[in-house]
Design a protein around this motif. Structure first.
Motif, PDB file in Angstrom:
ATOM      1  N   LEU A   1     -12.019  53.692 -21.425  1.00 22.48           N
ATOM      2  CA  LEU A   1     -11.101  52.861 -20.409  1.00 22.48           C
ATOM      3  C   LEU A   1     -10.204  53.501 -19.814  1.00 22.48           C
ATOM      4  CD1 LEU A   1     -11.041  49.823 -19.496  1.00 22.48           C
ATOM      5  CD2 LEU A   1      -9.099  49.526 -20.966  1.00 22.48           C
ATOM      6  N   VAL A   2     -10.236  53.610 -18.266  1.00 21.36           N
ATOM      7  CA  VAL A   2      -9.194  54.329 -17.510  1.00 21.36           C
ATOM      8  C   VAL A   2      -8.668  53.130 -16.669  1.00 21.36           C
ATOM      9  CG1 VAL A   2      -8.444  55.832 -16.095  1.00 21.36           C
ATOM     10  CG2 VAL A   2     -10.361  56.267 -17.522  1.00 21.36           C
ATOM     11  N   GLU A   3      -7.217  53.010 -16.702  1.00 20.80           N
ATOM     12  CA  GLU A   3      -6.352  52.191 -15.859  1.00 20.80           C
ATOM     13  C   GLU A   3      -6.083  52.806 -14.595  1.00 20.80           C
ATOM     14  OE1 GLU A   3      -4.045  49.949 -19.547  1.00 20.80           O
ATOM     15  OE2 GLU A   3      -3.132  49.934 -17.418  1.00 20.80           O
ATOM     16  N   VAL A   4      -6.464  52.044 -13.515  1.00 19.97           N
ATOM     17  CA  VAL A   4      -6.208  52.952 -12.254  1.00 19.97           C
ATOM     18  C   VAL A   4      -5.518  51.682 -11.254  1.00 19.97           C
ATOM     19  CG1 VAL A   4      -7.564  53.232  -9.944  1.00 19.97           C
ATOM     20  CG2 VAL A   4      -8.335  54.200 -12.320  1.00 19.97           C
ATOM     21  N   PRO A   5      -4.491  52.281 -10.438  1.00 24.33           N
ATOM     22  CA  PRO A   5      -3.821  51.183  -9.469  1.00 24.33           C
ATOM     23  C   PRO A   5      -5.092  50.310  -8.949  1.00 24.33           C
ATOM     24  CG  PRO A   5      -2.769  53.431  -9.283  1.00 24.33           C
ATOM     25  CD  PRO A   5      -4.045  53.325 -10.182  1.00 24.33           C
TER      26      PRO A   5
ATOM     27  N   VAL B   1      -8.392  62.053 -12.679  1.00 22.91           N
ATOM     28  CA  VAL B   1      -8.056  63.138 -11.558  1.00 22.91           C
ATOM     29  C   VAL B   1      -7.858  62.301 -10.188  1.00 22.91           C
ATOM     30  CG1 VAL B   1      -8.832  64.900  -9.925  1.00 22.91           C
ATOM     31  CG2 VAL B   1      -8.915  64.981 -12.475  1.00 22.91           C
ATOM     32  N   LEU B   2      -8.672  61.741  -9.856  1.00 25.45           N
ATOM     33  CA  LEU B   2      -8.676  60.472  -8.583  1.00 25.45           C
ATOM     34  C   LEU B   2      -7.178  59.848  -8.642  1.00 25.45           C
ATOM     35  CD1 LEU B   2     -12.179  59.755  -8.269  1.00 25.45           C
ATOM     36  CD2 LEU B   2     -11.118  61.212  -6.924  1.00 25.45           C
ATOM     37  N   THR B   3      -6.874  59.416  -9.848  1.00 16.75           N
ATOM     38  CA  THR B   3      -5.517  58.684  -9.821  1.00 16.75           C
ATOM     39  C   THR B   3      -4.609  59.450  -9.423  1.00 16.75           C
ATOM     40  OG1 THR B   3      -7.041  57.295 -11.636  1.00 16.75           O
ATOM     41  CG2 THR B   3      -4.741  56.783 -11.422  1.00 16.75           C
ATOM     42  N   ARG B   4      -4.332  60.666 -10.386  1.00 16.46           N
ATOM     43  CA  ARG B   4      -3.122  61.329 -10.165  1.00 16.46           C
ATOM     44  C   ARG B   4      -3.038  61.846  -8.712  1.00 16.46           C
ATOM     45  NH1 ARG B   4      -2.445  64.699 -14.764  1.00 16.46           N
ATOM     46  NH2 ARG B   4      -1.326  66.045 -13.626  1.00 16.46           N
ATOM     47  N   LEU B   5      -4.364  61.842  -7.748  1.00 16.83           N
ATOM     48  CA  LEU B   5      -4.028  62.447  -6.400  1.00 16.83           C
ATOM     49  C   LEU B   5      -4.087  61.131  -5.415  1.00 16.83           C
ATOM     50  CD1 LEU B   5      -6.706  65.423  -6.727  1.00 16.83           C
ATOM     51  CD2 LEU B   5      -4.327  65.242  -6.703  1.00 16.83           C
ATOM     52  N   TYR B   6      -3.926  60.033  -5.923  1.00 17.43           N
ATOM     53  CA  TYR B   6      -3.976  58.807  -5.022  1.00 17.43           C
ATOM     54  C   TYR B   6      -5.381  58.801  -4.375  1.00 17.43           C
ATOM     55  CZ  TYR B   6      -1.506  54.442  -4.043  1.00 17.43           C
ATOM     56  OH  TYR B   6      -1.295  53.143  -4.232  1.00 17.43           O
TER      57      TYR B   6
END
Lengths: 246, 316
Positions: free
Chosen positions: B181-185, B263-268
């Protein structure tokens, strides 16, 4: 008004020529904490407060209110455990936040604001209130209006000093912390002109003073809040530019 | 032998600096629709607009209650913030964790403003049979979903006070096991037609929950059956075949997908199947090791790729 005021130490900004009506350097860092919904660190030269906002999230059964959100404030001092003074500050801050957040929008939720004082050098309550405002904005909690808070000290020789540091606060015979709501009038200027309300959200005083002193402090802090408002908006647009354009 | 754990100093703002440099947005003009709390939103030329999140009407004027960017979609005007908790909408596919079981309903945590309720009567019974739930069903609720388990469900309704009701009335919803599971905004996830993605070539199943919880798991035969709408009894027989825990190769693919989402989360950057696959393929093409996917070097490579994609899209 002369710049020589009793109380401040030789290394303070007042000794370096800061005027009585001048604020210290303001710094605001947003989104400093990963796990909180919103966070901000507000620094006024020597005083620094870290604010974290958790919410609106499901409230505990005993604390939930079926019609409105519940605001909980935790104020942690720089050193030592929480005392009665910190509890009283929590009540004051909670009162101001309840006036600003439309609580009816999120029934049965709780909005928790945790304030940790990192450095203390005068005007700590104002610093904490400003940090809380920035953290609420960072968390995306809806608010009716933004607010700014400024402290003012009354010296023994009847002089009012804005944004006092610890030495000035101790030497003062009274001090006032005023909080004013503000908004920006976008029709007047490109970036909007700050309009500070003529009614205060909160006023916390310490010491003895006359009604004239209170009214003068009211006017002076209102002008100071205008500068805090302008700084706050500038810092917000900068952080938006970086993250929002990605 | 290289160290199993790598420690790097925390550099706040390093990712933002990466994005700024890579996409060249140092001096980008600020969008003129940025508003702050209390700013008035112009509604000129719009008759009968719909007021969305982040706005309220004060003295006949539309005023923002949060700081963000004004978005207009048809007649809907709302303010989009960078961070916010998930706002439930009817029909959304979500991934949630069971928090507790209380009298005929499961309380599921969706990382939203309130916990949601999954009623016993809204759950898909095994065998697809439709019958009235009796007291025995209520006592056996734990055999369906226990506390702490992850489930996928759909939002049945959102009530006026904000409370949410879920349902799992289809074989494709239910308990999630053996995955990551990955939590993403939630702001990075767009509502699309499909939220369940089966990537058969890689053997991975991806569920992109609208509430920001993204689930990646190895593909199982019974899930494929549920996807294509096979008869539930056949699906159950497939399930017994596929009940084995996944092997290392499958888990590695799942970890890579999860890292691509991180990676996508870190780079918004927005999270949707095409962008996840683009990052995954970039990692495979450059032979990036699984644990190096979150290193600044790979992040910079992804930013460059995105910059190229944007400039070529603009040229078209």
């Amino acid at each position: 008004m002369s710049a020589d005021a009793p109380g401040p130490g030789p290394g303070s900004s007042r000794a370096r020529g800061r005027l009585p009506g001048q604020l210290r350097t303001l710094v605001c860092e947003r989104s400093v904490l990963d796990r909180a919904d919103g966070s901000a660190r507000w620094t006024q030269e020597g005083s620094s407060v870290l604010a974290a906002v958790y919410g609106p999230r499901q409230a505990k059964l005993q604390k939930e209110d079926a019609e409105r959100a519940v605001v909980e404030v935790v104020y942690k001092p720089c050193s030592g455990p929480q005392g009665h003074l910190d509890r009283s500050l929590e009540l004051e801050i909670r009162g101001i936040l309840e006036g600003v957040i439309p609580l009816g929008m999120h029934p049965r939720t709780s909005i928790m604001v945790v304030l940790q004082v990192l450095q203390e050098d005068g005007s700590v309550l104002s610093c904490a209130l400003n940090a809380a405002c920035a953290a609420l904005v960072d968390a995306g909690v809806p608010m009716n209006t933004m607010y700014a808070s400024v402290t003012c000290a009354l010296t023994p020789d009847e002089q009012l000093l804005l944004d006092p540091d610890a030495g000035e606060e101790q030497a003062a015979k009274a001090r006032f912390c005023f909080t004013f709501p503000h908004h920006f009038d976008l029709t007047k200027a490109v970036d909007g002109e700050a309009v500070v309300s003529t009614s205060a959200l909160g006023c916390r005083s310490h010491g003895s003073f006359s009604s004239d002193h209170l009214l003068d402090a009211f006017q002076l802090t209102r002008l100071g809040c205008e500068r805090v408002a302008i700084f706050g908006r500038l810092s917000l647009t900068k952080s938006f530019q970086a993250a929002g354009s990605a | 032998m290289s160290a199993a754990v790598r420690v790097r100093p925390h550099q706040p703002g390093a990712d933002i600096a990466l994005i700024e440099c890579g996409l060249g947005v140092h001096d980008a003009p600020l969008s003129t629709t940025f508003v702050c709390v209390g700013d008035e939103i112009s509604t000129e030329g719009e008759e009968g607009f719909l007021r969305g999140h982040g706005t309220q009407v004060v003295d006949g004027k539309l005023v923002a209650t949060v700081c963000g960017v004004v978005e207009r979609v048809n007649k809907l005007i709302y303010v989009k913030t960078l961070n916010s908790r998930y706002n439930a909408e009817q029909g959304d596919v979500v991934v949630g964790r069971v928090a507790e079981i209380s009298g005929k309903a499961w309380r599921v945590d969706l990382k939203s403003r309130q916990e949601s309720k999954l009623l016993l009567s809204a759950v898909h019974l095994p065998g697809g049979v439709q019958r009235r739930r009796n007291a025995e069903d209520e006592l056996n609720m734990r055999s369906f979903f226990r506390e702490g388990e992850l489930i996928s469900a759909e939002i049945q309704s959102v009530h006026g006070d904000g409370s949410v009701a879920l349902h799992t009335r289809s074989a494709k919803y239910g308990k999630l096991t053996y995955g990551q599971l990955v939590e993403v905004p939630p702001n990075l996830i767009k509502r699309q037609k499909q939220h369940f993605h089966t990537l058969e070539a890689l053997g991975v199943e991806l569920i992109i929950g609208c509430n920001g919880l993204v689930w990646a798991a190895p593909l199982r035969a019974d899930r494929v059956a549920a996807e294509i709408g096979m008869d539930p009894s056949d699906a159950a027989s497939e399930a017994t075949v596929a009940a084995l825990p996944p092997n290392k190769a499958q888990l590695e693919v799942v970890c890579r997908m999860a890292n691509a989402v991180r990676v996508l989360t870190r780079l918004y950057m927005p999270v949707y199947p095409a962008s996840i696959m683009a990052v995954y393929e970039a990692a495979m093409d450059d032979n990036v090791e699984l644990r190096d996917m979150l290193e600044p070097d790979f992040l910079a490579a992804v930013v460059r790729q995105e910059a190229q994609r944007r400039s070529s899209a603009m040229q078209e």
